[in-house]
Enzyme design. Structure first.
Site, PDB file in Angstrom:
ATOM      1  N   HIS A  68       0.793  -1.229   0.000  1.00 49.51           N
ATOM      2  CA  HIS A  68       0.000   0.000   0.000  1.00 49.51           C
ATOM      3  C   HIS A  68       0.822   1.275   0.000  1.00 49.51           C
ATOM      4  O   HIS A  68       0.274   2.368  -0.047  1.00 49.51           O
ATOM      5  CB  HIS A  68      -0.960   0.025   1.208  1.00 49.51           C
ATOM      6  CG  HIS A  68      -0.267   0.278   2.509  1.00 49.51           C
ATOM      7  ND1 HIS A  68       0.393  -0.702   3.183  1.00 49.51           N
ATOM      8  CD2 HIS A  68      -0.111   1.404   3.232  1.00 49.51           C
ATOM      9  CE1 HIS A  68       0.925  -0.198   4.290  1.00 49.51           C
ATOM     10  NE2 HIS A  68       0.639   1.088   4.347  1.00 49.51           N
TER      11      HIS A  68
HETATM   12  C1  UD1 Z   1      -1.755   5.418   6.331  1.00 49.56           C
HETATM   13  C2  UD1 Z   1      -0.381   5.786   6.904  1.00 49.56           C
HETATM   14  C3  UD1 Z   1       0.581   4.634   6.671  1.00 49.56           C
HETATM   15  C4  UD1 Z   1       0.038   3.337   7.194  1.00 49.56           C
HETATM   16  C5  UD1 Z   1      -1.318   3.086   6.576  1.00 49.56           C
HETATM   17  C6  UD1 Z   1      -1.909   1.799   7.098  1.00 49.56           C
HETATM   18  C7  UD1 Z   1       0.141   8.186   6.769  1.00 49.56           C
HETATM   19  C8  UD1 Z   1       1.000   9.186   6.100  1.00 49.56           C
HETATM   20  N1  UD1 Z   1       0.172   6.956   6.226  1.00 49.56           N
HETATM   21  O1  UD1 Z   1      -1.603   5.326   4.930  1.00 49.56           O
HETATM   22  O2  UD1 Z   1       1.792   4.921   7.350  1.00 49.56           O
HETATM   23  O3  UD1 Z   1       0.918   2.285   6.863  1.00 49.56           O
HETATM   24  O4  UD1 Z   1      -2.168   4.184   6.903  1.00 49.56           O
HETATM   25  O5  UD1 Z   1      -3.129   1.500   6.578  1.00 49.56           O
HETATM   26  O6  UD1 Z   1      -0.522   8.483   7.719  1.00 49.56           O
HETATM   27  N2  UD1 Z   1      -9.013   4.962   2.511  1.00 49.56           N
HETATM   28  C9  UD1 Z   1     -10.259   4.420   2.503  1.00 49.56           C
HETATM   29  N3  UD1 Z   1     -10.796   4.013   3.689  1.00 49.56           N
HETATM   30  C10 UD1 Z   1     -10.125   4.122   4.859  1.00 49.56           C
HETATM   31  C11 UD1 Z   1      -8.850   4.686   4.851  1.00 49.56           C
HETATM   32  C12 UD1 Z   1      -8.291   5.105   3.678  1.00 49.56           C
HETATM   33  O7  UD1 Z   1     -10.899   4.293   1.470  1.00 49.56           O
HETATM   34  O8  UD1 Z   1     -10.683   3.727   5.905  1.00 49.56           O
HETATM   35  C13 UD1 Z   1      -8.436   5.408   1.218  1.00 49.56           C
HETATM   36  C14 UD1 Z   1      -8.770   6.838   0.927  1.00 49.56           C
HETATM   37  O9  UD1 Z   1      -9.060   6.973  -0.418  1.00 49.56           O
HETATM   38  C15 UD1 Z   1      -7.485   7.583   1.223  1.00 49.56           C
HETATM   39  C16 UD1 Z   1      -6.451   6.522   0.919  1.00 49.56           C
HETATM   40  O10 UD1 Z   1      -7.042   5.278   1.256  1.00 49.56           O
HETATM   41  O11 UD1 Z   1      -7.310   8.734   0.437  1.00 49.56           O
HETATM   42  C17 UD1 Z   1      -5.199   6.706   1.721  1.00 49.56           C
HETATM   43  O12 UD1 Z   1      -5.504   6.882   3.113  1.00 49.56           O
HETATM   44  P1  UD1 Z   1      -4.522   7.732   4.031  1.00 49.56           P
HETATM   45  O13 UD1 Z   1      -5.020   7.735   5.404  1.00 49.56           O
HETATM   46  O14 UD1 Z   1      -4.229   9.031   3.393  1.00 49.56           O
HETATM   47  O15 UD1 Z   1      -3.159   6.941   3.963  1.00 49.56           O
HETATM   48  P2  UD1 Z   1      -2.857   5.383   3.970  1.00 49.56           P
HETATM   49  O16 UD1 Z   1      -2.363   5.019   2.613  1.00 49.56           O
HETATM   50  O17 UD1 Z   1      -3.989   4.603   4.530  1.00 49.56           O
END
Ligand code: UD1
Length: 381
Positions: free
Chosen positions: A203
């Site tokens: 991811h």
């Molecule tokens: C975040 C952490 C990362 C961790 C990961 C674990 C940061 C910078 N990164 O990354 O260190 O390893 O979490 O999962 O904080 N999304 C959903 N549903 C959710 C959560 C996220 O659909 O419940 C999608 C959204 O489109 C979002 C994307 O995933 O834009 C990324 O989510 P984000 O929280 O920005 O970062 P992660 O890639 O999850």
């Protein structure tokens, strides 16, 4: 005040909440969830399984660019801190929620305790590395999981009176839930032979955000999957990128099983019975180390070097061809010996609670000058 936001925070905060709420000597605790992760599968499901009470305050921040997401978290957290006036803010790990809470607390003059301090990949292209460096620079109490973390903090000028080598709270959770994890038998439920399949997670933006890179991984997984059944619980960000590029159908056609993100017990059960894991996650490098499962880390660097030194982790890099070869190496070679790092014994949260109940903590509360005084000064020439 304990702040969580994203999936890897929950298994770290659960044992801390239990230790802080120990009826023998409880802290008055508020649990704040920023809402960085919001899907049931990425957040809610963990609270029940980990025995953690629902958050007292849910900020509902949701997704956004790093600036927008962190900024919204800061504005919301600032109001909560002003209203609740905590004596201490506890943050875990390295996600944007960790950074936002540390910044807000430090600016409000509230001491910060950072759990999992000192980890460094020395790669500032990783957003988590920036979050770690800034959070540690602001923290009053720095709780390290391993010796390398302590050494990194000393090198950055943090005084020894702030650094506490306490072990790994994530492993507290794993240890506590191991009987349930063993009982869960996810492999059998999914029709997989124990020891006869691999688990994949990907991811990191660097691995999944660009279609060319993602496609290269898909090709590698197809090849690996032709010899070893693979299960791939896909993070929502990865699932969306796979679907956008039409690569989900290609993986499915090749027999690689892409499934929804799994709850904690189910995921660790799947890992514990696997032959090997391919991942770019930080925490999974630690969990496989304790479980003795070969972990091939699809990154150029790791902030958790102890997992490579004593554990089962191997840094494979970001060349898909190298991953294919590394899998062949694991499958054809004997199981490598491994050891569990010191203090990864299920008692880290207890140690942290003991420190915070101790004399230093009282000194910081009653003498705000101690907050600045305890930081090591500039190095002498
Ligand atoms: C975040 C952490 C990362 C961790 C990961 C674990 C940061 C910078 N990164 O990354 O260190 O390893 O979490 O999962 O904080 N999304 C959903 N549903 C959710 C959560 C996220 O659909 O419940 C999608 C959204 O489109 C979002 C994307 O995933 O834009 C990324 O989510 P984000 O929280 O920005 O970062 P992660 O890639 O999850």
């Amino acid at each position: 005040m304990c702040v969580v936001g994203a999936r890897p925070n929950f298994m770290k905060m659960a044992p801390l909440m239990a230790a802080f709420r120990d009826p023998a000597e409880p802290f008055e605790c508020t649990l704040v969830h920023t809402g960085q992760h919001y899907d049931v599968a990425m957040s809610d499901v963990f609270f029940g399984q980990l025995g953690m009470q629902a958050p007292d305050i849910q900020l509902g921040i949701g997704p956004g660019s790093h600036g927008a997401q962190t900024g919204r978290m800061m504005a919301a957290l600032e109001a909560v801190v002003a209203e609740r006036q905590p004596d201490l803010v506890v943050v875990v790990g390295d996600v944007n929620s960790t950074l936002a809470a540390a910044l807000v607390a430090a600016k409000a003059g509230v001491p910060v305790a950072h759990v999992e301090a000192g980890l460094r990949s020395f790669d500032r292209r990783m957003p988590e590395e920036i979050n770690r460096v800034v959070t540690d620079a602001l923290a009053t109490f720095l709780f390290a999981t391993e010796e390398d973390g302590v050494a990194n903090l000393r090198r950055e000028g943090v005084g020894d009176d702030r650094i506490f080598l306490v072990g790994n709270v994530m492993i507290d959770t794993l240890t506590a839930l191991l009987p349930r994890i063993r009982d869960r038998a996810m492999a059998a439920e999914m029709g997989l032979a124990p020891g006869g399949y691999g688990v994949v997670t990907l991811h990191r933006p660097s691995n999944v955000d660009e279609t060319a890179m993602l496609e290269a991984w898909v090709v590698a997984l197809e090849r690996i999957g032709s010899g070893l059944p693979l299960v791939f619980p896909a993070h929502p960000r990865t699932a969306a990128r796979l679907a956008d590029a039409g690569l989900d159908r290609r993986l499915a056609a090749s027999g690689v099983r892409v499934v929804e993100p799994l709850p904690y017990v189910e995921f660790i059960s799947l890992v514990a019975d696997s032959r090997l894991v391919l991942t770019d996650s930080g925490g999974i490098q630690e969990e496989t180390t304790v479980l003795g499962i070969p972990c091939l880390t699809l990154r150029d660097s790791t902030e958790r070097p102890v997992t490579v030194m004593v554990g089962t982790n191997r840094l494979v890099g970001v060349e898909p061809e190298a991953a294919v070869e590394a899998v062949e190496g694991v499958l054809s070679g004997p199981r490598a010996p491994y050891a569990v790092p010191p203090l990864w014994d299920g008692k880290a949260a207890e140690r942290i609670a003991r420190v915070l109940r101790g004399a230093r903590w009282q000194a910081y509360l009653t003498d705000p000058a101690a907050l600045s005084g305890a930081r090591a000064g500039p190095p002498e020439n």
